[in-house]
Each structure stands twice: as structure tokens, then as C-alpha cells.
Design a protein around this motif. Structure first.
Motif, PDB file in Angstrom:
ATOM      1  N   ARG A  94      49.611  49.485  33.274  1.00 36.29           N
ATOM      2  CA  ARG A  94      48.238  49.941  33.530  1.00 36.29           C
ATOM      3  C   ARG A  94      47.324  48.763  33.859  1.00 36.29           C
ATOM      4  NH1 ARG A  94      47.272  54.258  28.611  1.00 36.29           N
ATOM      5  NH2 ARG A  94      48.669  55.876  29.404  1.00 36.29           N
ATOM      6  N   PHE A  95      47.498  47.656  33.150  1.00 41.03           N
ATOM      7  CA  PHE A  95      46.674  46.466  33.389  1.00 41.03           C
ATOM      8  C   PHE A  95      46.906  45.910  34.788  1.00 41.03           C
ATOM      9  CE2 PHE A  95      46.125  41.797  33.045  1.00 41.03           C
ATOM     10  CZ  PHE A  95      44.763  41.781  32.786  1.00 41.03           C
ATOM     11  N   VAL A  96      48.165  45.855  35.202  1.00 38.78           N
ATOM     12  CA  VAL A  96      48.476  45.334  36.544  1.00 38.78           C
ATOM     13  C   VAL A  96      47.908  46.264  37.611  1.00 38.78           C
ATOM     14  CG1 VAL A  96      50.377  44.871  38.156  1.00 38.78           C
ATOM     15  CG2 VAL A  96      50.500  44.033  35.817  1.00 38.78           C
ATOM     16  N   LEU A 101      43.800  47.293  41.813  1.00 37.47           N
ATOM     17  CA  LEU A 101      42.637  48.043  42.298  1.00 37.47           C
ATOM     18  C   LEU A 101      41.407  47.146  42.426  1.00 37.47           C
ATOM     19  CD1 LEU A 101      42.999  51.413  40.347  1.00 37.47           C
ATOM     20  CD2 LEU A 101      43.394  50.990  42.783  1.00 37.47           C
ATOM     21  N   ALA A 102      41.191  46.264  41.474  1.00 41.15           N
ATOM     22  CA  ALA A 102      40.046  45.339  41.555  1.00 41.15           C
ATOM     23  C   ALA A 102      40.214  44.398  42.741  1.00 41.15           C
ATOM     24  CB  ALA A 102      39.926  44.552  40.248  1.00 41.15           C
ATOM     25  N   ALA A 103      41.440  43.926  42.970  1.00 42.68           N
ATOM     26  CA  ALA A 103      41.682  43.037  44.118  1.00 42.68           C
ATOM     27  C   ALA A 103      41.474  43.789  45.431  1.00 42.68           C
ATOM     28  CB  ALA A 103      43.097  42.471  44.034  1.00 42.68           C
ATOM     29  N   VAL A 108      38.249  44.807  50.302  1.00 42.67           N
ATOM     30  CA  VAL A 108      37.446  45.696  51.165  1.00 42.67           C
ATOM     31  C   VAL A 108      36.011  45.194  51.230  1.00 42.67           C
ATOM     32  CG1 VAL A 108      36.499  48.043  51.338  1.00 42.67           C
ATOM     33  CG2 VAL A 108      38.918  47.703  50.802  1.00 42.67           C
ATOM     34  N   TYR A 109      35.438  44.765  50.117  1.00 40.66           N
ATOM     35  CA  TYR A 109      34.072  44.244  50.096  1.00 40.66           C
ATOM     36  C   TYR A 109      33.949  42.987  50.964  1.00 40.66           C
ATOM     37  CZ  TYR A 109      29.769  42.183  48.302  1.00 40.66           C
ATOM     38  OH  TYR A 109      28.534  41.616  48.203  1.00 40.66           O
ATOM     39  N   THR A 110      34.926  42.086  50.841  1.00 36.56           N
ATOM     40  CA  THR A 110      34.904  40.856  51.623  1.00 36.56           C
ATOM     41  C   THR A 110      35.004  41.148  53.107  1.00 36.56           C
ATOM     42  OG1 THR A 110      35.948  39.697  49.788  1.00 36.56           O
ATOM     43  CG2 THR A 110      36.019  38.604  51.913  1.00 36.56           C
TER      44      THR A 110
END
Length: 118
Positions: A94-96, A101-103, A108-110
Motif C-alpha cells: 500500500r505504501f509503495v 500515485l504521488a510521483a 503530471v503537475y510538472t
């Protein structure tokens, strides 16, 4: 009879024969409880130094063998451990996934900011 090697006592411990149920007056309680009869029980590892025969015959009855003894339970727990439900692997997965997802959101933001600024 001596129980000091097992019990860690500095002097030999005298063991006596089991009392007769009729003599002891325990008519209603025929169940053997180890706590009540410790003075009469030889444990695993007991070293017998001297025996005084009672009517020229000494008898012993085995109460537990194999895995039913304390030592047997220890061996069984080592040889056949209970299955352990590791929640670590589920939590690590779950952590990975959260990190991925955060990456992905950061990627996408970058890309969005780079394309806006030209």
C-alpha cells in the motif's frame, strides 16, 4: 530420590509415594493435579540417587510423554511454529502504491506547468 538437577535446588529433594485415595480422604476428587502432588512426582531430568523399596517393589507411572510435556511443547513450538500473519507485506505494498500515485501526480503537475510556461 533427588530432584535438584531439574529444580535447581542445592540439596536433594525427598519424594514420597502417592497416598492412597482412601487414606487421604479424597473420595470425591479422583482427578490427579500436578500442583497437589508435586512431592510425589519425578520430573524429566530428575536424578535418582537412592531408592527405598516399598514392599520390595518400586513402581512409577508416566503421566505425560512426547509433546504433552513442557519440554515437548518447547520442541513442538520450535519445529512447528504457528503461522504468522505478516501485515508488513500488505502495508508495504500500500505504501509503495501511494508513493507511485504521488510521483504520478507530481509528474503530471510538472508537465502541465512546463507546457503552460512554454
Amino acid at each position: 530420590m533427588c530432584g535438584f538437577p531439574r529444580l535447581g535446588e542445592s540439596a536433594p529433594v525427598t519424594k514420597t509415594p502417592l497416598p492412597d485415595i482412601c487414606e487421604a480422604g479424597n473420595y470425591n476428587d479422583p482427578i490427579f493435579r500436578l500442583q497437589d502432588y508435586k512431592r510425589h512426582v519425578l520430573f524429566c531430568g530428575t536424578l535418582i540417587i537412592q531408592v527405598r523399596p516399598y514392599e520390595n517393589l518400586v513402581k512409577a507411572v508416566v503421566i505425560r510423554t512426547g509433546f504433552l510435556t513442557t519440554k515437548g511443547q518447547l520442541v513442538r513450538s520450535i519445529l512447528f511454529p504457528k503461522p504468522v500473519d505478516f501485515k508488513l507485506f500488505r502495508d508495504a505494498r500500500r505504501f509503495v502504491i501511494c508513493l507511485v500515485l504521488a510521483a504520478a501526480l507530481g509528474f503530471v503537475y510538472t508537465i502541465t506547468i512546463s507546457s503552460i510556461r512554454g
